[in-house]
Scaffold this active site. Structure first.
Site, PDB file in Angstrom:
ATOM      1  N   GLY A 136       0.844  -1.199   0.000  1.00 40.65           N
ATOM      2  CA  GLY A 136       0.000   0.000   0.000  1.00 40.65           C
ATOM      3  C   GLY A 136       0.868   1.233   0.000  1.00 40.65           C
ATOM      4  O   GLY A 136       2.024   1.198  -0.421  1.00 40.65           O
ATOM      5  N   GLY A 137       0.328   2.328   0.482  1.00 40.04           N
ATOM      6  CA  GLY A 137       1.128   3.554   0.523  1.00 40.04           C
ATOM      7  C   GLY A 137       0.286   4.793   0.588  1.00 40.04           C
ATOM      8  O   GLY A 137      -0.871   4.775   1.031  1.00 40.04           O
ATOM      9  N   SER A 169      -4.154  -2.674  -0.650  1.00 36.42           N
ATOM     10  CA  SER A 169      -4.510  -1.267  -0.470  1.00 36.42           C
ATOM     11  C   SER A 169      -4.323  -0.482  -1.768  1.00 36.42           C
ATOM     12  O   SER A 169      -5.054  -0.689  -2.722  1.00 36.42           O
ATOM     13  CB  SER A 169      -3.681  -0.675   0.673  1.00 36.42           C
ATOM     14  OG  SER A 169      -4.196   0.570   1.058  1.00 36.42           O
ATOM     15  N   ALA A 191      -7.867  -5.659   0.528  1.00 40.83           N
ATOM     16  CA  ALA A 191      -7.654  -4.888   1.765  1.00 40.83           C
ATOM     17  C   ALA A 191      -7.436  -3.426   1.431  1.00 40.83           C
ATOM     18  O   ALA A 191      -6.446  -2.814   1.825  1.00 40.83           O
ATOM     19  CB  ALA A 191      -6.488  -5.455   2.555  1.00 40.83           C
ATOM     20  N   PRO A 194      -9.193   2.583   3.311  1.00 37.23           N
ATOM     21  CA  PRO A 194      -8.284   3.649   3.752  1.00 37.23           C
ATOM     22  C   PRO A 194      -8.226   3.678   5.267  1.00 37.23           C
ATOM     23  O   PRO A 194      -9.256   3.687   5.944  1.00 37.23           O
ATOM     24  CB  PRO A 194      -8.919   4.923   3.177  1.00 37.23           C
ATOM     25  CG  PRO A 194     -10.356   4.583   2.982  1.00 37.23           C
ATOM     26  CD  PRO A 194     -10.416   3.114   2.677  1.00 37.23           C
ATOM     27  N   LYS A 249     -16.267   9.553   5.670  1.00 34.15           N
ATOM     28  CA  LYS A 249     -15.997  10.321   4.453  1.00 34.15           C
ATOM     29  C   LYS A 249     -14.874   9.674   3.639  1.00 34.15           C
ATOM     30  O   LYS A 249     -14.959   9.574   2.402  1.00 34.15           O
ATOM     31  CB  LYS A 249     -15.613  11.756   4.816  1.00 34.15           C
ATOM     32  CG  LYS A 249     -16.750  12.599   5.323  1.00 34.15           C
ATOM     33  CD  LYS A 249     -16.268  13.949   5.826  1.00 34.15           C
ATOM     34  CE  LYS A 249     -15.587  14.727   4.735  1.00 34.15           C
ATOM     35  NZ  LYS A 249     -15.170  16.066   5.204  1.00 34.15           N
TER      36      LYS A 249
END
Length: 540
Positions: A136-137, A169, A191, A194, A249
């Protein structure tokens, strides 16, 4: 002139000069055409020539030959360059570029992919294969990469490989954005929720909706809860009411984004939403069955053979991929990408910032050392560059600055530790919230924050203790040090005389008579004269 005859200057402007008898002259007259390049002509006198005849012009054949050879060489080099450029372009058109991303998605990987796609477009490569293995990142870097993929005039295939790799991610979003999505056996994706890593104090982070098992549903039916659907399928509960609005959000925005990518490429949008809301993951085989990806391949060469003839939409145009027999060129990250990957690591950027602040502080406190100032300036500039591309929370940066200022002020203001303790607290809180984690930012390692805070606090406490000890230490120079000191009379005197004190001879004044060798104590000082009195027995 010697040799007879005058020079006929009109002959210099004639377009043609007739050739004369070679035997009468050592020079040879060449024919000058109007289209010839300007040449250097010399008017020479020829021995034995009639002065009445026009003067002859001589030009060496060697000059023409040398210039002709030079032109031929230049023309050959030009043709060779054009041929090499054309062959290079044709070779580029017949190969695929392979980009490798084997780390967290960040500014360095975004810059690497951006320049790789620009090169592919410039060289008109057939396809770009983005081989991916990432946990992810950063959200901002991921969106920059996706924009580059969508805008690329060259088809992009995201390939999760080798076996054992993952596209978690941010990698899942990139896979959905690609023209071709493929995975190697033994890989996984998903997955994509956020996550606000670390969170803020007092805010409970949101949790994925819980999955209720069928047997649990039956117990609920027996207890009279009702409202459950038949069929025994597990249904997610509603999101917990304690989830904060910011997390909702973030999740809703991510769902809309990944669904738009799925609809753009014709992939499974429902599972994409589950990957965001429920942090769902899939293996390569399951992803192929659920239309999340199109191919499973062992390596890049097999992938090129499998996608040959497939139709993809690139910038609104349908393109038939011709990838059979393509050569694969691996584009490795250069030194710029490696350096950017190091300094944009939040932990490294944090350390560089502290080195910069402390280096400049020590240089200003001790002018002339130079080395702390040089190291501090370089470190601070690198940290500022890293902060430019990282999602920095400026409130955290301000708290760190205030904390350092309070700890420095503790050395000069007698606040009994209030400023020092307040500075440490502000420093720790600012370090925790330094990077905007709500936008997908990577957190600073908590052990690193604690270690730096302890070392900083220990340094300033040691410095404060040294300052206090210096204040309590007896004065060793000046007028204050002389007052109360014991000296010895060098002569008998009444009124003004001489004494020896601290290895020096001073003039002294006493109201009582003083004998030579007597011990006297300094009461005060009047310019260069010490006022003394008899010292009591036992004083020294």
């Amino acid at each position: 002139m010697p040799g007879g005859g005058l020079v006929d200057f009109a002959a210099l402007n004639r377009p043609y000069v007739r050739q004369q008898d070679r035997g009468r002259s050592a020079g040879v007259l060449a024919e000058r055409a109007p289209c010839d390049p300007p040449q250097r002509y010399n008017a020479l006198q020829v021995q034995g020539h009639n002065p009445a005849e026009p003067r002859k012009l001589v030009r060496s054949d060697k000059t023409l030959l040398r210039k002709s050879k030079r032109c031929i060489v230049y023309l050959g080099l030009l043709l060779a360059g054009l041929a090499f450029y054309g062959s290079a372009q044709e070779e580029a058109k017949g190969r695929a570029l392979l980009l490798n991303v084997r780390d967290a998605i960040g500014p360095a990987s975004s810059d690497y992919i951006h320049r790789g796609l620009e090169r592919a477009a410039k060289e008109q490569a057939r396809i770009v294969i983005l081989q991916l293995d990432t946990p992810g990142g950063l959200d901002t870097a991921m969106r920059d990469i996706i924009r580059d993929i969508i805008a690329s005039p060259v088809p992009v295939a995201v390939f999760v490989a080798p076996s054992g790799a993952r596209a978690a991610s941010a990698g899942t979003y990139m896979l959905y954005a690609a023209h071709i999505a493929a995975m190697a056996p033994g890989t996984n994706l998903g997955a994509a929720t956020p996550v606000q890593i670390g969170g803020m104090p007092g805010i409970e982070p949101s949790k994925p909706p819980q999955i209720r098992e069928p047997d649990a549903k039956k117990k609920d039916d027996k207890s009279g809860d009702g409202g459950e659907e038949k069929g025994g399928e597990a249904k997610p509960d509603a999101a917990p009411e304690s989830a904060d609005a910011m997390n909702r959000k973030m999740v809703n925005d991510a769902v809309a984004y990944i669904r738009s990518l799925a609809e753009l490429r014709g992939r499974n949008a429902d599972w994409a939403e589950r990957a965001v809301r429920e942090a769902a993951s899939l293996s390569a085989e399951s992803a192929l069955q659920q239309r999340v990806i199109e191919f499973i391949a062992e390596d890049a060469d097999e992938l090129l053979r499998m996608i040959n003839g497939r139709v993809v939409n690139v910038q609104g145009r349908d393109i038939v991929l011709d990838t059979a027999g393509l050569q694969t060129e691996i584009v490795e990250p250069d030194w710029r990408t490696e350096l950017l990957a190091v300094i944009t690591n939040p932990n490294i950027a944090y350390i560089l910032m502290l080195l910069g602040v402390y280096g400049l502080f020590f240089e200003l406190a001790n002018p002339g050392y130079v080395l702390p100032g040089v190291i501090g300036a370089i470190s601070l500039l690198l940290a500022l560059y890293a902060f430019q591309v990282l999602p920095v929370n400026y409130a955290g940066l301000a708290l760190i600055a205030v904390g350092i200022a309070f700890m420095v002020a503790e050395l000069f203001v007698p606040s009994f530790g209030v400023l020092g303790i307040g500075g440490i607290i502000a420093f720790v809180i600012g370090s925790i919230i330094l990077f905007d984690q709500a936008g997908g930012g990577l957190p600073i390692s908590l052990p690193l924050i604690i270690a730096v805070a302890v070392l900083t606090a220990a340094f300033f406490l040691i410095a404060l203790r040294s300052v206090l000890a210096a204040h309590r230490r007896p004065v060793v120079s000046g007028t204050e040090e002389l007052v109360g000191a014991i000296g010895e009379a060098l002569e008998d005197f009444e009124g003004l005389g001489s004494i020896h004190i601290h290895g020096e001879d001073w003039q002294a004044r006493s109201r009582a008579p003083v004998r030579r060798g007597a011990k006297v104590r300094v009461v005060s000082r009047d310019g260069l004269v010490l006022l003394v009195e008899f010292a009591e027995e036992g004083q020294s």
